[in-house]
Design a protein around this motif. Structure first.
Motif, PDB file in Angstrom:
ATOM      1  N   HIS A  17     -12.269  -3.408   2.181  1.00 28.89           N
ATOM      2  CA  HIS A  17     -12.297  -4.722   1.556  1.00 28.89           C
ATOM      3  C   HIS A  17     -13.719  -5.254   1.615  1.00 28.89           C
ATOM      4  N   TYR A  48       0.860  -1.175   0.000  1.00 29.90           N
ATOM      5  CA  TYR A  48       0.000   0.000   0.000  1.00 29.90           C
ATOM      6  C   TYR A  48       0.899   1.229   0.000  1.00 29.90           C
ATOM      7  N   CYS A  61     -16.483   3.240   1.524  1.00 33.09           N
ATOM      8  CA  CYS A  61     -15.894   2.400   0.472  1.00 33.09           C
ATOM      9  C   CYS A  61     -16.965   1.858  -0.476  1.00 33.09           C
ATOM     10  N   ASP A  98     -17.201  -0.433  -4.611  1.00 33.39           N
ATOM     11  CA  ASP A  98     -16.452  -1.030  -5.709  1.00 33.39           C
ATOM     12  C   ASP A  98     -16.791  -0.327  -7.022  1.00 33.39           C
ATOM     13  N   VAL A 123      -7.482   3.618  -0.418  1.00 29.79           N
ATOM     14  CA  VAL A 123      -8.193   2.431   0.072  1.00 29.79           C
ATOM     15  C   VAL A 123      -8.225   2.343   1.597  1.00 29.79           C
ATOM     16  N   PHE A 183     -10.803  -5.851  -3.031  1.00 26.89           N
ATOM     17  CA  PHE A 183     -10.586  -4.467  -2.658  1.00 26.89           C
ATOM     18  C   PHE A 183     -11.737  -3.591  -3.103  1.00 26.89           C
ATOM     19  N   ILE A 229      -8.308  -0.728   6.181  1.00 25.84           N
ATOM     20  CA  ILE A 229      -8.300  -0.832   4.718  1.00 25.84           C
ATOM     21  C   ILE A 229      -9.651  -1.332   4.218  1.00 25.84           C
ATOM     22  N   TYR A 275     -12.776   0.848  -2.824  1.00 26.68           N
ATOM     23  CA  TYR A 275     -12.050   2.115  -2.808  1.00 26.68           C
ATOM     24  C   TYR A 275     -12.901   3.197  -2.145  1.00 26.68           C
TER      25      TYR A 275
END
Length: 232
Positions: A47, A25, A80, A82, A207, A52, A45, A54
């Motif tokens: 997930h 990272y 977050c 996707d 992320v 992953f 982070i 973002y």
């Protein structure tokens, strides 16, 4: 280096011997934070189901400057999703006890955060009142700027009418709150200076994050003092 590269190990596949690779990272950090003051929180982070996601939306915890010991910012949340638009929660780190969340504000659809900067009130010496990070701005990949206190700074690029309506309501709310603050204590919520913009490398997005918060002292706390973001 102010912060070492974060290294995480992930199993990417399995064969006769097993394939293990290192995922790096990329940390990015403001040039005007105060990382030597306070406690470091955990790195968090994005997930979802081992994939992953973002960051695309911001919420900022801020303490109105009306105390004997002012602290300004106290925490950051980044939400977050996707590439398909599915939301997978949020990431955060250490959180100060004071202040209120200012509201969630996001990039336009299908855009992610790729950089940021901090507004920091520098150390004021022995007799001064330090309050560290006063605000944060996040940069979306399309150029839209999301401000921790004022929300999306312009309507450019925001196509959804609901988002525009929420934006207008939020701007009105902020303006009213600032007028009350000016009337009551003769101050605005603007203190300190903006640092330089820092960005992920091309093709990478934010992320995750890690923050530093100073609190619990008898004399002078600075609240949120630094923010480290991680790109992938």
């Amino acid at each position: 280096m102010r912060h070492n590269i974060a290294l995480l190990l992930a199993v990417l596949g399995a064969g006769c011997c097993g394939l293990v690779a290192a995922q790096y990272y990329e940390p990015i950090q403001s040039d005007n934070g105060m990382p030597w003051r306070g406690k470091y929180g955990d790195m968090d982070i994005c997930h979802h189901d081992k994939n992953f996601t973002y960051t695309y939306a911001l919420d900022f915890k801020f303490d109105d400057l009306n105390d004997l010991d002012n602290v300004g910012g106290n925490a950051v949340k980044l939400y977050c999703r996707d590439h398909a638009g599915s939301i997978s929660g949020y990431v955060t780190s250490i959180e100060g006890k004071r202040g209120d969340w200012q509201g969630i504000h996001s990039c336009p659809p299908h855009a992610f955060f790729n950089g940021f900067r901090l507004r920091v009130f520098p150390e004021q010496g022995t007799w001064g009142d330090d309050f560290g990070v006063d605000n944060i701005q996040m940069s979306c990949e399309d150029g839209t700027i999301v401000d921790g206190i004022e929300g999306v700074l312009t309507e450019e690029g925001v196509t959804d009418e609901v988002e525009k309506s929420v934006l207008r309501q939020w701007v009105d709310k902020v303006e009213r709150k600032m007028e009350v603050i000016r009337y009551n204590i003769g101050k605005t919520r603007i203190h300190g200076e903006w640092g330089s913009w820092v960005y992920c490398s091309p093709g990478m997005y934010v992320v995750g994050l890690r923050t530093v918060v100073e609190e619990g002292h008898i004399d002078d706390d600075a609240g949120l003092t630094d923010v480290i973001l991680y790109c992938f």
